[in-house]
Scaffold this motif. Structure first.
Motif, mmCIF file in Angstrom:
data_model
loop_
_atom_site.group_PDB
_atom_site.id
_atom_site.type_symbol
_atom_site.label_atom_id
_atom_site.label_comp_id
_atom_site.label_asym_id
_atom_site.label_seq_id
_atom_site.Cartn_x
_atom_site.Cartn_y
_atom_site.Cartn_z
ATOM 1 N N ILE A 254 0.843 -1.191 0.000
ATOM 2 C CA ILE A 254 0.000 0.000 0.000
ATOM 3 C C ILE A 254 0.882 1.247 0.000
ATOM 4 O O ILE A 254 1.704 1.429 0.903
ATOM 5 C CB ILE A 254 -0.926 0.024 1.225
ATOM 6 C CG1 ILE A 254 -1.851 -1.203 1.213
ATOM 7 C CG2 ILE A 254 -1.746 1.313 1.252
ATOM 8 C CD1 ILE A 254 -2.658 -1.364 2.494
ATOM 9 N N ILE A 255 0.744 2.074 -1.018
ATOM 10 C CA ILE A 255 1.453 3.353 -1.041
ATOM 11 C C ILE A 255 0.820 4.250 0.017
ATOM 12 O O ILE A 255 -0.389 4.496 -0.015
ATOM 13 C CB ILE A 255 1.358 4.006 -2.429
ATOM 14 C CG1 ILE A 255 2.028 3.100 -3.475
ATOM 15 C CG2 ILE A 255 2.002 5.390 -2.432
ATOM 16 C CD1 ILE A 255 1.857 3.569 -4.901
ATOM 17 N N PRO A 256 1.594 4.742 0.983
ATOM 18 C CA PRO A 256 0.999 5.493 2.089
ATOM 19 C C PRO A 256 0.286 6.772 1.634
ATOM 20 O O PRO A 256 0.597 7.335 0.569
ATOM 21 C CB PRO A 256 2.200 5.836 2.976
ATOM 22 C CG PRO A 256 3.254 4.866 2.589
ATOM 23 C CD PRO A 256 3.046 4.584 1.137
ATOM 24 N N LYS A 257 -0.628 7.212 2.437
ATOM 25 C CA LYS A 257 -1.303 8.482 2.202
ATOM 26 C C LYS A 257 -0.256 9.590 2.082
ATOM 27 O O LYS A 257 0.666 9.684 2.887
ATOM 28 C CB LYS A 257 -2.252 8.773 3.367
ATOM 29 C CG LYS A 257 -3.087 10.021 3.214
ATOM 30 C CD LYS A 257 -4.014 10.165 4.416
ATOM 31 C CE LYS A 257 -4.889 11.410 4.299
ATOM 32 N NZ LYS A 257 -5.794 11.557 5.480
ATOM 33 N N ASN A 258 -0.366 10.406 1.037
ATOM 34 C CA ASN A 258 0.521 11.542 0.771
ATOM 35 C C ASN A 258 1.935 11.138 0.336
ATOM 36 O O ASN A 258 2.832 11.980 0.289
ATOM 37 C CB ASN A 258 0.618 12.477 1.990
ATOM 38 C CG ASN A 258 -0.729 13.033 2.398
ATOM 39 O OD1 ASN A 258 -1.544 13.383 1.540
ATOM 40 N ND2 ASN A 258 -0.983 13.096 3.704
ATOM 41 N N SER A 259 2.130 9.885 -0.004
ATOM 42 C CA SER A 259 3.455 9.438 -0.451
ATOM 43 C C SER A 259 3.660 9.699 -1.937
ATOM 44 O O SER A 259 2.777 9.433 -2.751
ATOM 45 C CB SER A 259 3.631 7.948 -0.192
ATOM 46 O OG SER A 259 4.757 7.450 -0.891
ATOM 47 N N VAL A 260 4.848 10.195 -2.288
ATOM 48 C CA VAL A 260 5.245 10.324 -3.695
ATOM 49 C C VAL A 260 6.618 9.704 -3.948
ATOM 50 O O VAL A 260 7.115 9.738 -5.072
ATOM 51 C CB VAL A 260 5.268 11.809 -4.138
ATOM 52 C CG1 VAL A 260 3.857 12.393 -4.122
ATOM 53 C CG2 VAL A 260 6.197 12.641 -3.267
ATOM 54 N N LYS A 261 7.224 9.099 -2.899
ATOM 55 C CA LYS A 261 8.584 8.575 -3.051
ATOM 56 C C LYS A 261 8.726 7.191 -2.418
ATOM 57 O O LYS A 261 9.675 6.920 -1.672
ATOM 58 C CB LYS A 261 9.603 9.553 -2.444
ATOM 59 C CG LYS A 261 9.645 10.899 -3.174
ATOM 60 C CD LYS A 261 10.706 11.835 -2.596
ATOM 61 C CE LYS A 261 10.724 13.163 -3.363
ATOM 62 N NZ LYS A 261 11.756 14.099 -2.835
ATOM 63 N N THR A 262 7.779 6.305 -2.724
ATOM 64 C CA THR A 262 7.873 4.933 -2.227
ATOM 65 C C THR A 262 8.871 4.150 -3.085
ATOM 66 O O THR A 262 8.814 4.175 -4.307
ATOM 67 C CB THR A 262 6.490 4.262 -2.237
ATOM 68 O OG1 THR A 262 5.643 4.916 -1.279
ATOM 69 C CG2 THR A 262 6.582 2.791 -1.863
ATOM 70 N N ASP A 263 9.788 3.436 -2.423
ATOM 71 C CA ASP A 263 10.955 2.827 -3.062
ATOM 72 C C ASP A 263 11.056 1.353 -2.657
ATOM 73 O O ASP A 263 10.381 0.898 -1.743
ATOM 74 C CB ASP A 263 12.209 3.590 -2.619
ATOM 75 C CG ASP A 263 13.386 3.457 -3.569
ATOM 76 O OD1 ASP A 263 13.336 2.621 -4.489
ATOM 77 O OD2 ASP A 263 14.374 4.194 -3.365
ATOM 78 N N TRP A 264 11.926 0.624 -3.325
ATOM 79 C CA TRP A 264 12.113 -0.814 -3.129
ATOM 80 C C TRP A 264 13.509 -1.094 -2.603
ATOM 81 O O TRP A 264 14.454 -0.329 -2.838
ATOM 82 C CB TRP A 264 11.905 -1.537 -4.460
ATOM 83 C CG TRP A 264 12.861 -1.052 -5.536
ATOM 84 C CD1 TRP A 264 14.145 -1.475 -5.762
ATOM 85 C CD2 TRP A 264 12.612 -0.028 -6.516
ATOM 86 N NE1 TRP A 264 14.705 -0.793 -6.812
ATOM 87 C CE2 TRP A 264 13.783 0.104 -7.296
ATOM 88 C CE3 TRP A 264 11.510 0.782 -6.825
ATOM 89 C CZ2 TRP A 264 13.895 1.015 -8.350
ATOM 90 C CZ3 TRP A 264 11.615 1.679 -7.873
ATOM 91 C CH2 TRP A 264 12.790 1.780 -8.626
#
Length: 285
Positions: A115-125
């Motif tokens: 789940i991409i967090p609320k207000n996230s624009v920089k989710t990475d692996w």
């Protein structure tokens, strides 16, 4: 042995993999948790499996897998433990291991959605080798450290870089979001791994290879890491230590590349299987 936990989330049953077939060990009567490891559960489980050879129910291979260990007391992570990763993120080579914590509520199955967090624009692996602790560990000598290993497991140390780096304070803010710790598919006991210091680990996004590294490039090897962490906190049976990621994370690209809803991440480590996660946007329950 290769240990799995399978079934509906938060209601997982236990199992083992033998010759690529999944078997139900729920009749053993213990989850793969702190008490299991503390009470020599691996030895008892091996005896149970041997005694019930040919009698264990088969688990369908399309069944959902959960984390192969029930929620541990803590997930400890080592940052910047590959020289190439430190270089790509413009970080200095650490003179000692970087330690941060990942919330246990981030733990999820190996193929569950991220789940991409609320207000996230920089989710990475971040593909990583994780170590599961077998017994209480405090002030462990490096020479004895491998005696404290229950096994090894594949981990995606999902990270939100804005939360981690730009929001002030510790890294933990960007590391512990829900679903940010897919673990598995299985826990492999040490006898299953020929050389833990020579394992290829890789990760793709939408089929494109992003990470392709090897644990031979650790800055700090596993015995050192276990010993080091145990100087600062007591490790309990079932605790997880994630040992860092090689180069190829989204933050390291110029410009950076981050995950979005609909992306598919696949990752694997020699001898520890593969996992696959679909990225989805946060939706309020």
């Amino acid at each position: 042995m290769k240990l799995i936990r399978w079934g509906v989330a938060d209601q997982e049953k236990t199992g083992v993999i033998i010759n690529d077939i999944w078997y139900d060990t729920s009749a053993f009567g213990a989850d793969y948790n702190e008490l299991f490891f503390q009470n020599d559960g691996l030895t008892k489980l091996a005896a149970f499996v041997k005694e019930n050879e040919g009698k264990l129910p088969v688990v369908p291979a399309d069944t959902r897998l959960g984390s192969p260990v029930a929620r541990p007391s803590k997930i400890v992570c080592i940052g910047l433990n590959y020289a190439d990763h430190a270089k790509e993120t413009n970080a200095p080579m650490p003179p000692e291991p970087v330690i941060f914590m990942k919330s246990t509520t981030a733990l999820t199955g190996p193929n569950d959605n991220i789940i991409i967090p609320k207000n996230s624009v920089k989710t990475d692996w971040e593909v990583e080798l994780a170590v599961v602790i077998s017994k209480k560990a405090s002030y462990v000598e490096e020479a004895d450290a491998l005696d404290y290993v229950a096994g090894y497991v594949l981990h995606n140390d999902v990270s939100e870089r804005e939360f981690q780096i730009e929001r002030n304070g510790t890294w933990d803010k960007g590391k512990g979001c829900d679903t940010f710790a897919p673990l598995g598919p299985f826990l492999a006991t040490p006898d299953e791994i020929a050389d833990v210091n020579n394992l290829r680990l890789w990760l793709t996004v939408n089929g494109e290879k992003m990470q392709d590294g090897n644990t031979s490039n650790f800055i700090f090897n596993i015995p050192f890491v276990i010993s080091y962490v145990s100087q600062f906190m007591t490790l309990l049976p079932g605790d997880v230590i994630s040992t860092g990621t090689p180069a190829g994370v989204g933050l390291g690209f110029k410009p950076p590349v981050y995950l979005k809803a609909g992306d598919v991440v696949e990752l694997g480590i020699d001898g520890l299987g593969t996992s696959k996660q679909l990225l989805v946007d946060y939706v309020k329950n």
